[in-house]
Design an enzyme around this catalytic site. Sequence first.
Site, PDB file in Angstrom:
ATOM      1  N   HIS A   1       0.904  -1.261   0.032  1.00  0.00           N
ATOM      2  CA  HIS A   1      -0.095   0.035  -0.093  1.00  0.00           C
ATOM      3  C   HIS A   1       1.003   1.388  -0.089  1.00  0.00           C
ATOM      4  CE1 HIS A   1       0.908   0.596   4.207  1.00  0.00           C
ATOM      5  NE2 HIS A   1       0.764  -0.597   4.527  1.00  0.00           N
TER       6      HIS A   1
ATOM      7  N   ASP B   1       3.918  -4.566   3.864  1.00  0.00           N
ATOM      8  CA  ASP B   1       5.348  -4.874   3.760  1.00  0.00           C
ATOM      9  C   ASP B   1       5.513  -6.353   4.431  1.00  0.00           C
ATOM     10  OD1 ASP B   1       4.309  -4.308   6.302  1.00  0.00           O
ATOM     11  OD2 ASP B   1       5.996  -2.742   7.021  1.00  0.00           O
TER      12      ASP B   1
END
Length: 569
Positions: A188, A470
Amino acid sequence: MTVKHHQSKGKGRRHKELDASDAVSASHTHSRNTQGESKWRSNHNGSLKMCVAMFYRNRFLFLLAIVALLAVLSLSLQFSATTHSGNSIRPAGENRVEDPRWRAQKTPQGRNVAGAVHLIPMTQPKEDGMVAKSRKRILVNLYTAPPKLDPIYEAYRYCNMPNKTDRGLEGHAPSDYKLLSVHVMIRHGDRYPLYAIPKTKPPPIDCILIPTRKPSHRLLETFIKNRNIVTACKLDGPLNNIALLPSHTVCEMGELTQIGVVQHLLNGEHLHDTYIKKHKLLPDNWTTKHVYVESTGKSRTLQSGLALLYSLLPKLDWGKIHIRYQWSTIFCSNSCDCPMRNHYLEEEQRRQYNMRVKNSLLEQTYIDMAKIVGIPTRRLRAANPIDSLLCHFCHNISFPCTEYGCIKLNHFKVIKAHQLEDEQDRQRKKLYYKYALLATHPILNQTVTRMQQIAQGKKDEIFALYSAHDVTVAPLLSALGIPDASFPRFGARIIFEMWQNGQVKRQHFIRILYNGIDVTFQTSFCSGHKAHSKQLLCPFENFVSFVRKDMFAIFNSTNYYDACHRRVF
């Protein structure tokens, strides 16, 4: 001495010299003669003028020689400076921040060395392919150790501020090769912090999208106006309860910012130019079955995916889009039962803890910050202050202050430097690598299965998008065996391309790109292929063999279930 005496002794060419000597003697003898004195002065003045003219002419030549010498010395010093390590050209000091445009050069060994220069090869190959010893080393070999990573520079990379000139190598292959399938996984975009530093003011950032505010994008205004049209896309389960655009005057924890939206509008625009316009990956009459989209249940991942799709597919009919819900951040779907994966994750977390407690500078930094904030050190450490400080850093906002003082750039640098050291230690210890293999096998296996079906002629799901975190992208990079991959920045992308040989239809190849850089030949399954083959791309069979068999060898297993349930002592 008389004239006759000279004439009796002089012969041949000496006559002229003696005459000149007699003339000088005569002139000295009659120096008091007014006419002789005037004549001597006239001759002397002419000689003096000639000497002065020659002096000025020689001085000009002398100055030219001096300038040339200084130029040679300057070039020599510059050449000498470039042969030192990257640390020597980096600015030092707490308040000096490196220019983010600085880039380290890649050495043949894959290490980052700034300014490494080799004009003469160190070793020369023999005719039989062996490497001969170099008897004379001209320059010092600088590839003995990589330079120390700079925390400020790495922080700038992590922020990934939108840059319209930042493109990539996606879609590059021999002209007679055909692109069959593309799988994209993104992290994102830029978000508000997930954690707050106790007793400090949160970063003053709003999450309203304003097209006239920088950074912006040419499609941002229409993207905002089409928010009602976006509702036409089909959303699975919990995704229906998530706002399709960020819209809070005061950002909520973890909410996507305008920077994050622009990051993925740029990503989608670049992929559109490459895959849609150039390679015609999707047909003009594409339908829902051609595109596969999956997102976790966080607003930042759903909104990032929508932004990328909007610029990827202009004049998008949102009714064709079906976004599937993924409950797991590692996208393991129905294959999440893996006890050994959890075991290696616990071992990795223990390694992180042991490394942190050994870092005395880091501990002292936490103590200093805790005094500034006015809370116990343990509470500050639990608040994960680097998350909030990175938000301040990326948005160019001053670090928090209290009545006891301000958190400084040096505090930030110490924590960020520890993160970088931890990443290097993580690669050495291999605990995270084992976790990553088991964590990413389900998503890699899904990718291989879909590509195999497309290679056999199936046209479904030729473009796949996974909007993730992540903690999704990082283990994927580790599992693929990419040693130099940096921690996933905001808006990071990793892409799998499958190609078909235009002359031999049965030959298929794989390309893997990370943030636009081709890392295919850094992977564990293709690292040795380029040196031993005339083929320019990595065979797809190598990728299949890695996912279906080779990635379990380290566990002394042959399949995913056995590797997940066999205890390794």
